[in-house]
Design a protein around this motif. Sequence first.
Motif, PDB file in Angstrom:
ATOM      1  N   ASP A 130     -54.417  84.937  -3.242  1.00 55.41           N
ATOM      2  CA  ASP A 130     -53.408  84.318  -4.107  1.00 55.41           C
ATOM      3  C   ASP A 130     -51.885  84.510  -3.478  1.00 55.41           C
ATOM      4  O   ASP A 130     -51.656  85.120  -3.169  1.00 55.41           O
ATOM      5  CB  ASP A 130     -53.521  85.877  -5.516  1.00 55.41           C
ATOM      6  N   GLY A 185     -47.749  79.886  -4.830  1.00 56.70           N
ATOM      7  CA  GLY A 185     -47.487  80.673  -6.144  1.00 56.70           C
ATOM      8  C   GLY A 185     -46.237  79.734  -7.070  1.00 56.70           C
ATOM      9  O   GLY A 185     -44.902  80.391  -7.335  1.00 56.70           O
ATOM     10  N   ASN A 218     -43.477  77.350  -7.907  1.00 56.83           N
ATOM     11  CA  ASN A 218     -43.007  76.682 -10.141  1.00 56.83           C
ATOM     12  C   ASN A 218     -43.207  75.473 -10.070  1.00 56.83           C
ATOM     13  O   ASN A 218     -42.247  74.573  -9.528  1.00 56.83           O
ATOM     14  CB  ASN A 218     -41.968  77.620 -10.043  1.00 56.83           C
ATOM     15  N   HIS A 270     -41.001  78.653  -1.329  1.00 54.63           N
ATOM     16  CA  HIS A 270     -42.413  79.092  -1.235  1.00 54.63           C
ATOM     17  C   HIS A 270     -43.089  78.431   0.103  1.00 54.63           C
ATOM     18  O   HIS A 270     -44.051  79.036   0.210  1.00 54.63           O
ATOM     19  CB  HIS A 270     -42.643  77.429  -1.924  1.00 54.63           C
ATOM     20  N   HIS A 320     -52.231  79.909  -7.789  1.00 51.48           N
ATOM     21  CA  HIS A 320     -51.312  80.457  -9.208  1.00 51.48           C
ATOM     22  C   HIS A 320     -50.173  80.071  -9.382  1.00 51.48           C
ATOM     23  O   HIS A 320     -49.217  80.287  -8.833  1.00 51.48           O
ATOM     24  CB  HIS A 320     -51.690  81.654  -8.068  1.00 51.48           C
ATOM     25  N   GLY A 343     -46.888  78.371 -11.196  1.00 56.07           N
ATOM     26  CA  GLY A 343     -46.127  79.079 -12.456  1.00 56.07           C
ATOM     27  C   GLY A 343     -46.149  77.686 -12.810  1.00 56.07           C
ATOM     28  O   GLY A 343     -44.666  77.176 -12.744  1.00 56.07           O
ATOM     29  N   TYR A 385     -44.741  87.763 -17.646  1.00 59.40           N
ATOM     30  CA  TYR A 385     -44.874  87.699 -16.543  1.00 59.40           C
ATOM     31  C   TYR A 385     -46.751  88.581 -15.659  1.00 59.40           C
ATOM     32  O   TYR A 385     -47.433  88.220 -14.867  1.00 59.40           O
ATOM     33  CB  TYR A 385     -44.038  87.300 -15.258  1.00 59.40           C
ATOM     34  N   ASP A 435     -50.286  88.007 -15.091  1.00 55.94           N
ATOM     35  CA  ASP A 435     -50.977  88.668 -13.767  1.00 55.94           C
ATOM     36  C   ASP A 435     -52.296  89.531 -14.458  1.00 55.94           C
ATOM     37  O   ASP A 435     -53.138  89.553 -13.492  1.00 55.94           O
ATOM     38  CB  ASP A 435     -49.778  89.248 -12.473  1.00 55.94           C
ATOM     39  N   TYR A 482     -52.613  89.480  -3.154  1.00 57.89           N
ATOM     40  CA  TYR A 482     -51.671  88.412  -2.945  1.00 57.89           C
ATOM     41  C   TYR A 482     -50.497  88.673  -2.027  1.00 57.89           C
ATOM     42  O   TYR A 482     -50.574  89.181  -1.340  1.00 57.89           O
ATOM     43  CB  TYR A 482     -51.130  88.998  -4.337  1.00 57.89           C
ATOM     44  N   GLN A 491     -41.222  91.494  -4.888  1.00 54.29           N
ATOM     45  CA  GLN A 491     -41.956  91.456  -6.118  1.00 54.29           C
ATOM     46  C   GLN A 491     -42.917  92.540  -6.242  1.00 54.29           C
ATOM     47  O   GLN A 491     -44.047  92.737  -6.809  1.00 54.29           O
ATOM     48  CB  GLN A 491     -42.469  90.238  -6.312  1.00 54.29           C
ATOM     49  N   PHE A 507     -45.996  94.139  -9.136  1.00 50.05           N
ATOM     50  CA  PHE A 507     -47.476  94.910  -8.800  1.00 50.05           C
ATOM     51  C   PHE A 507     -47.687  96.016  -8.486  1.00 50.05           C
ATOM     52  O   PHE A 507     -49.261  96.295  -8.867  1.00 50.05           O
ATOM     53  CB  PHE A 507     -47.910  93.419  -7.015  1.00 50.05           C
TER      54      PHE A 507
HETATM   55  N1  ARG Z   1     -44.999  81.398  -9.458  1.00 43.45           N
HETATM   56  C1  ARG Z   1     -44.087  82.833  -8.979  1.00 43.45           C
HETATM   57  C2  ARG Z   1     -42.441  82.763  -8.163  1.00 43.45           C
HETATM   58  O1  ARG Z   1     -42.291  82.121  -7.740  1.00 43.45           O
HETATM   59  C3  ARG Z   1     -45.328  83.399  -7.215  1.00 43.45           C
HETATM   60  C4  ARG Z   1     -46.290  83.487  -8.110  1.00 43.45           C
HETATM   61  C5  ARG Z   1     -47.402  84.823  -7.581  1.00 43.45           C
HETATM   62  N2  ARG Z   1     -47.821  85.329  -7.267  1.00 43.45           N
HETATM   63  C6  ARG Z   1     -48.747  85.879  -8.502  1.00 43.45           C
HETATM   64  N3  ARG Z   1     -49.485  86.058  -9.020  1.00 43.45           N
HETATM   65  N4  ARG Z   1     -47.704  86.096  -9.222  1.00 43.45           N
HETATM   66  O2  ARG Z   1     -42.229  84.368  -8.255  1.00 43.45           O
END
Ligand code: ARG
Length: 579
Positions: free
Chosen positions: A117, A120, A122, A131, A157, A159, A321, A325, A343, A349, A353
């Motif tokens: 994964d 990610g 957005n 990113h 994945h 967002g 969120y 997940d 991941y 983050q 997780f």
């Molecule tokens: N879209 C999320 C962000 O910008 C990151 C995604 C990470 N992957 C996941 N499976 N949560 O913070």
Amino acid sequence: MHKIEALEEKLKDALKKKDINIKEVKLTPSNRPDLGDYQYNGALSLAKELKDSPLNIAPKITQIIKDWPEFKEVSIASPGFINLRLSDELLIDFANHSLTNITSNYNLGINKTIFLDYGGPNVAKVLHVGHLRSANIGQALNNLYKAVGAKTISDIHLGDWGRPMGMVILEIKTRYPNLAYFQDDYNGEDVNFNITNEDLLELYPKATAKAKEDECIMEEARQINLELQNKHKGYYALWKKIVQVSLNEIKRLYKDLNVDFDLWEGESDNYEYMNELFTYLYEQKVITTSENAEVIEVKEKTDKKEIPPLILIKSNKAVSYEATDLAAIWERVHKFNLDEICYIVDKRQELHFTQVFRAAKKSHIVKKEKLVFNGFGTMNGPDGKPFKTRDGGVMPLSTLLDKVTEACESRIIKSINQNREAIARIIAVATIKYADLLPFRTTDYNFDIDKFTDLNGKTGPYLLYSCVRMNSLLKKAKEQNINFTNIKVLTSDIERKILITMLDLKKTIKRSYENASLNEICEYLYKIKNLYNNFYAENKILTQKDESIRSSWLALTKLIFDNNKYLLDILGINIPEKM
Ligand code: ARG
């Protein structure tokens, strides 16, 4: 496996037969190449164990191995180091074996299916420098895992779900209240409303700024998001349009970066599994209510710091969120037969997780599957502060790519006339990727365009330049009908050093795989390039009269080029035709 790789085992067995029992024999590349290729420190550790002097023990060991055909020289240096120089025949044989079995240094027989994964991005926001690392590291790990033998499934994945979407839709609604999407009688027809990536670039920061200032606007955005998640016809149709526009741009940039996915799923796809997931979680009796939210307790007795409960449904009824997940894990383990879900996400983050992984285990959503968080550090601007554009906004990834491309064009390919832009782009991607993959995964680093586009540093352009040169040497040989097959002789120490470094490749790959970090591969490339460049500077390869020397030098060049290309492929870096 080549017999040279079994040398440590062979040594261990031979010592054992003479009642010298050592758990693990480790030959380390010598830092005194004048004394040997490898150093063996067994006598020192054994001396401690037996309370004897290393200089007494070392001869007992060298006695056993001094006549082995694998070595051309075995010697002892104070206070008991054993220096080993490999025989030319063995080194040459290894080199020729590698030349025809390029994958033998890479395939470690890792027989696993790993789900990755990464990426990610957005959808509501423009793809920005934040990113970059997930895409670069994630793709490189994906390539590395395949090289070591694993099967992989990658998922971007996206967002594409959540409050940012609510904000953007609200902002559009405020500007164009009469759009069909916002009318009560909207019935799903196509609406003539064009939105571009530039619009998104402008919309999102405005929308968030407004929402931050005004709680009523924030609440409205939340409300819209809630309705969107319940598939409100107008919002949903507009949402689809936004996703499409954004995804096109994401795909364009990822293509330049050699980043690709097996699955282009988003949080919204996981959302489809939410009902199933909740039914299951209720059955498992893991959900409790706390301050109007639905949560799963995930703290454990051994925790050193407090791990708060995972919130599935917030008090305002929005799905979190964390829940997305968890639904993603649910979907993945039901669809695929996986050994690992991995991941590649910003290390900030980690707590998220930890909570999600614990909840997945506690509720037995995962059984055999290992959940792995490979967090990464931040890429900052040259001053160590967040990377911003001149006007203070976050730097879009496309802007960064363009800036680096420009720098490459003006600094590096001054004398090339054709195809300038495409070549500069390839070098720019190499610049960015190499800089990004060189620090250990979790380390923060500063992105300095001047430093990273320097042709004479530990940089992408430096690596490419020497690859281009090797490639053109091999091409010239072909044009001049100079045939070469394999390495026949070694004529200098530098060739030995190159091959000794080649011998280190497999261990480098193994450690990179175990650490899920590309830094050692980057360092390795730099090291072997330096050695090769020294060799290149010292020898006139094509005009060498002795046929067997010339053949050996060309074969050595091919060996290094092929392996460098293989390694650069893993990193996601292409080699341009010219530079
Ligand atoms: N879209 C999320 C962000 O910008 C990151 C995604 C990470 N992957 C996941 N499976 N949560 O913070």
